[in-house]
Enzyme design. Structure first.
Site, PDB file in Angstrom:
ATOM      1  N   HIS A  30      12.991   7.289 -11.435  1.00  0.00           N
ATOM      2  CA  HIS A  30      13.005   7.196  -9.783  1.00  0.00           C
ATOM      3  C   HIS A  30      14.564   6.979  -9.343  1.00  0.00           C
ATOM      4  O   HIS A  30      15.014   6.130  -9.379  1.00  0.00           O
ATOM      5  CB  HIS A  30      12.159   5.921  -9.435  1.00  0.00           C
ATOM      6  CG  HIS A  30      10.841   6.152  -9.759  1.00  0.00           C
ATOM      7  ND1 HIS A  30      10.379   5.935 -10.714  1.00  0.00           N
ATOM      8  CD2 HIS A  30       9.700   6.450  -9.090  1.00  0.00           C
ATOM      9  CE1 HIS A  30       8.973   6.090 -10.986  1.00  0.00           C
ATOM     10  NE2 HIS A  30       8.564   6.536  -9.873  1.00  0.00           N
ATOM     11  N   HIS A 264      12.265  10.997  -5.057  1.00  0.00           N
ATOM     12  CA  HIS A 264      11.609   9.646  -5.342  1.00  0.00           C
ATOM     13  C   HIS A 264      11.488   9.301  -6.687  1.00  0.00           C
ATOM     14  O   HIS A 264      11.846   8.238  -7.174  1.00  0.00           O
ATOM     15  CB  HIS A 264      10.613   9.287  -4.401  1.00  0.00           C
ATOM     16  CG  HIS A 264       9.858   7.891  -4.437  1.00  0.00           C
ATOM     17  ND1 HIS A 264       9.248   7.464  -5.575  1.00  0.00           N
ATOM     18  CD2 HIS A 264      10.061   6.834  -3.542  1.00  0.00           C
ATOM     19  CE1 HIS A 264       8.924   6.019  -5.250  1.00  0.00           C
ATOM     20  NE2 HIS A 264       9.364   5.786  -4.172  1.00  0.00           N
ATOM     21  N   GLU A 413      -6.122 -15.294  -2.842  1.00  0.00           N
ATOM     22  CA  GLU A 413      -6.013 -15.537  -4.449  1.00  0.00           C
ATOM     23  C   GLU A 413      -4.803 -14.817  -5.038  1.00  0.00           C
ATOM     24  O   GLU A 413      -3.940 -15.511  -5.963  1.00  0.00           O
ATOM     25  CB  GLU A 413      -7.285 -15.036  -5.124  1.00  0.00           C
ATOM     26  CG  GLU A 413      -8.394 -16.154  -4.500  1.00  0.00           C
ATOM     27  CD  GLU A 413      -9.028 -15.757  -3.264  1.00  0.00           C
ATOM     28  OE1 GLU A 413     -10.016 -16.426  -2.982  1.00  0.00           O
ATOM     29  OE2 GLU A 413      -8.580 -14.612  -2.581  1.00  0.00           O
ATOM     30  N   HIS A 475     -21.312 -13.678  -5.591  1.00  0.00           N
ATOM     31  CA  HIS A 475     -20.422 -14.924  -6.181  1.00  0.00           C
ATOM     32  C   HIS A 475     -21.052 -15.297  -7.341  1.00  0.00           C
ATOM     33  O   HIS A 475     -20.211 -16.315  -7.860  1.00  0.00           O
ATOM     34  CB  HIS A 475     -20.694 -15.963  -5.049  1.00  0.00           C
ATOM     35  CG  HIS A 475     -19.966 -15.855  -3.621  1.00  0.00           C
ATOM     36  ND1 HIS A 475     -20.223 -14.713  -3.022  1.00  0.00           N
ATOM     37  CD2 HIS A 475     -18.969 -16.637  -3.248  1.00  0.00           C
ATOM     38  CE1 HIS A 475     -19.367 -14.801  -1.938  1.00  0.00           C
ATOM     39  NE2 HIS A 475     -18.634 -15.996  -2.027  1.00  0.00           N
TER      40      HIS A 475
END
Length: 677
Positions: A30, A264, A413, A475
């Site tokens: 890149h 890019h 998280e 869960h």
């Protein structure tokens, strides 16, 4: 333009040429972004970033975290001018055995502070380093204060993790955190304004950041912004640099090849540009694109001497401080060395039959008072994952006060896990972070980087099975243990096992698992139960002493002479096997029960030990609350594994145990069938 600025522009052009040349030679990479970011890197490394050029691991150095790892040519080129990579290293970009991989991998000796993973993680790790710096300065003084710089791209701003970093850094007022946003409106397959039209400056201002905007190719503006950022005392700073993708790139007809999506993610020639014309346009020699300009040599030579003088002054400051603060100096050395205090694990009180998360809380309460450089975090679940056992003995970080040892991450998280990685990279602290096991899904990218970098981060995952019960299948972790245990089977380039996963079978084993977790120098996951677990019986010695065998990964917890079957499990299922074994023994069937909290550690033991625990030729039965594959390597294809091939249901866990056959009676029946009895 002043002579200094003119010289630094030449240095930046040198970095642009080197970056493009590296990608061109590798035929992969890149170049465009690296060419656009060269001006900021030049100013940062020649005028602001403080480190000891003769000791790149100096603990009180400024840190630079690169977030867009695909811009590695820019970092390698800059560090080569600083003296840490050779021309041959640059020419080996992305090749087998090179020290210049496609995305940077942590290498303190060469000035690389982090392994750049998926976009967003780099600046989140930088946040962790900034928090660790404040933690240490709060205890030992501002003489060791240093800055943490991060470099981000449009992609990192788009990644959801940037929300967590922006919120937390602003909330904590981390003025030691300075981030440069390379805003060039180009990404891999589109222009940025095709997918994002938000006002980034206003967003960060709303989070409480000091936001500055500059022309990313103007040396004066970059310098002034960095001066202002270093003077800020209340807020983190975001410097938005408006840059041009492929700065200086030229086409075959001499036309500009700047500001194009095509440059890019591929070599300039593959994008249709003319590499030789680009090098010539930037003041280089197309026949020697890896040449170092005299201006670059001069600028970095001057900086190297200035840094040596700074390091010498710092050493004198530290020497004086140590002479005046002997006890603190000894404590600081202990923090930085990773040494632990003596802890009497036998004396840690854990009630019989408790959930392993509750046993963990008891251990954390002791650690809060004994391991002074431990930082525990929780994603808004401290009263459920029981990290509050630690919090009750300390206090959470707040703006301007890092004298506590608890990081309230909020509901984020992934950010929390990345922050823990950054703390570990900074050094001097032991980070641990807790949440429900099912939410490890959000954390996997960071856990993977923990393993790849072999960082000492401790993951505390509770509510480890379908026995979460009433919360239902959303869960209840079913496949999660299989996923995370895969990490135990991965090794790094040095053939070191990358991670340890421990699922203790009762409270005593949880205590000893924690001992192992803090003593290890790699990531450790503790997978803990929500529900109470019956304590395992002791074979001769005390249960706590026997539980120390967790360090071997697997051991016998119940035995009989010449067992007809070996039953294997981890965690709460071990006590269920013991119940089944008692029923089988009553019918005259000899059984051995084996507990394997970590297959990775078990496989690291001598083959003789492994076979003494799992004897060859004896039929095996496994019980797991997750996918059967959890135990396949231990039970083998000829044995039987009772596991789940479906999601859970919403009901009390005792009902689920009965419905799913997790009880001694079912175990005994299945073993007899396996034995043909």
């Amino acid at each position: 333009m002043s002579s200094t600025n003119s010289k630094l522009t030449r240095v930046a052009d040198n970095i642009r040429i080197l970056s493009a040349a590296m990608v061109e030679k590798a035929k992969s990479g890149h170049p465009g972004g690296s060419m656009g970011g060269a001006d900021f890197m030049t100013v940062l490394y020649t005028e602001f970033l403080r480190y000891d050029p003769d000791n790149t691991s100096y603990p009180y150095r400024d840190r630079f975290f690169l977030d867009p790892g695909h811009m590695s040519p820019m970092l390698y080129s800059t560090l080569s001018l600083a003296g840490y990579y050779t021309t041959e290293d640059l020419q080996s970009l992305r090749q087998w055995g090179s020290v210049t991989p496609g995305h940077p991998e942590v290498d303190f000796a060469r000035g690389v502070e982090n392994t750049s993973g998926p976009l967003g993680q780099g600046h989140a790790m930088a946040l962790g380093a900034a928090i660790a710096e404040r933690f240490l300065a709060a205890r030992f003084g501002e003489w060791m204060a240093h800055k943490t710089y991060a470099y981000i791209s449009d992609g990192a701003v788009e990644e959801e993790i940037s929300q967590g970093v922006g919120r937390i850094a602003g909330h904590l007022g981390l003025s030691n955190f300075i981030m440069y946003y390379d805003s060039n409106n180009i990404q891999l397959s589109t222009k940025v304004d095709e997918v994002m039209t938000e006002n980034v400056a206003m967003k960060y201002e709303a989070w409480g950041w000091n936001v500055l905007s500059v022309d990313g190719h103007n040396i004066n503006e970059i310098r002034e912004a960095l001066v202002a950022a270093n003077s800020e005392t209340e807020r983190p700073t975001l410097i938005i640099g408006r840059t041009v993708m492929g700065k200086g790139a030229k086409g075959p007809a001499g036309e500009s090849f700047e500001d194009k999506v095509s440059t890019h993610g591929q070599p300039l020639t593959a994008a249709g540009a003319d590499f030789a014309a680009t090098v010539k346009n930037l003041g280089g020699d197309p026949n020697d694109p890896f040449a170092v300009f005299s201006e670059s040599r001069e600028a970095f030579s001057e900086r190297r001497e200035a840094l040596r003088a700074w390091a010498s002054r710092q050493a004198e400051v530290e020497k004086t401080w140590r002479a005046e603060h002997g006890d603190l100096a000894r404590k600081l050395d202990m923090f930085l060395s990773g040494r632990l205090p003596e802890i009497d694990y036998k004396s840690i009180e854990v009630k019989a039959g408790v959930a392993t998360r509750a046993a963990s809380a008891a251990v954390l309460g002791v650690f809060a008072e004994t391991i002074e450089n431990m930082i525990v975090a929780s994603a808004d679940l401290s009263n459920s994952d029981k990290t509050d056992g630690f919090l009750k003995k300390t206090k959470a970080f707040t703006k301007g006060d890092f004298s506590g040892k608890f990081f309230q991450a909020g509901v984020s998280e992934l950010t929390m896990a990345c922050v823990a990685n950054g703390m570990a990279l900074h050094g001097g602290v032991i980070p641990a972070c807790g949440t429900f096991f099912v939410f490890s899904d959000y954390m996997k990218p960071a856990v993977r980087l923990s393993a790849l970098m072999r960082l000492h981060v401790i993951y505390i995952w509770t509510h480890d099975s379908f026995r979460v019960g009433e919360d239902g299948p959303t869960h209840q972790p079913i496949e999660h243990e299989a996923q995370i245990r895969l990490m135990e089977h991965l090794r790094n380039h040095h053939d070191e096992r990358s991670m340890v996963v421990l699922r203790p079978a009762d409270g005593d084993e949880t205590v000893m698992a924690w001992k192992l977790a803090v003593e290890e120098q790699r990531p450790v996951a503790l997978v803990l139960s929500r529900q109470n677990i019956k304590s395992l019986p002791a074979l001769g010695a005390s249960r706590r002493e026997e539980a120390a065998q967790v360090a071997k990964g697997g051991y016998v917890v119940l035995d009989s002479a010449k067992p007809e079957v070996v039953m294997v499990a981890t965690g709460s299922e071990v006590s269920t096997l013991v119940e089944g074994a008692e029923l089988l023994a009553a019918e005259g069937i000899a059984v051995r029960v084996v507990n394997v909290p970590s297959e990775g550690l078990f496989r690291d033991q001598p083959r003789s030990y492994q076979e003494s625990v799992l004897p060859v030729g004896v039929v095996r039965y496994g019980l797991t609350s997750g996918l059967p594959v959890n135990l396949m390597g231990l039970v083998g294809e000829k044995g039987m594994i009772h596991g789940l091939d479906h999601f859970g249901y919403s009901a009390p866990y005792t009902v689920l145990d009965e419905k799913f056959g997790y009880n001694g009676k079912t175990v005994a029946e299945e073993v007899k069938k396996l034995l043909g009895k």
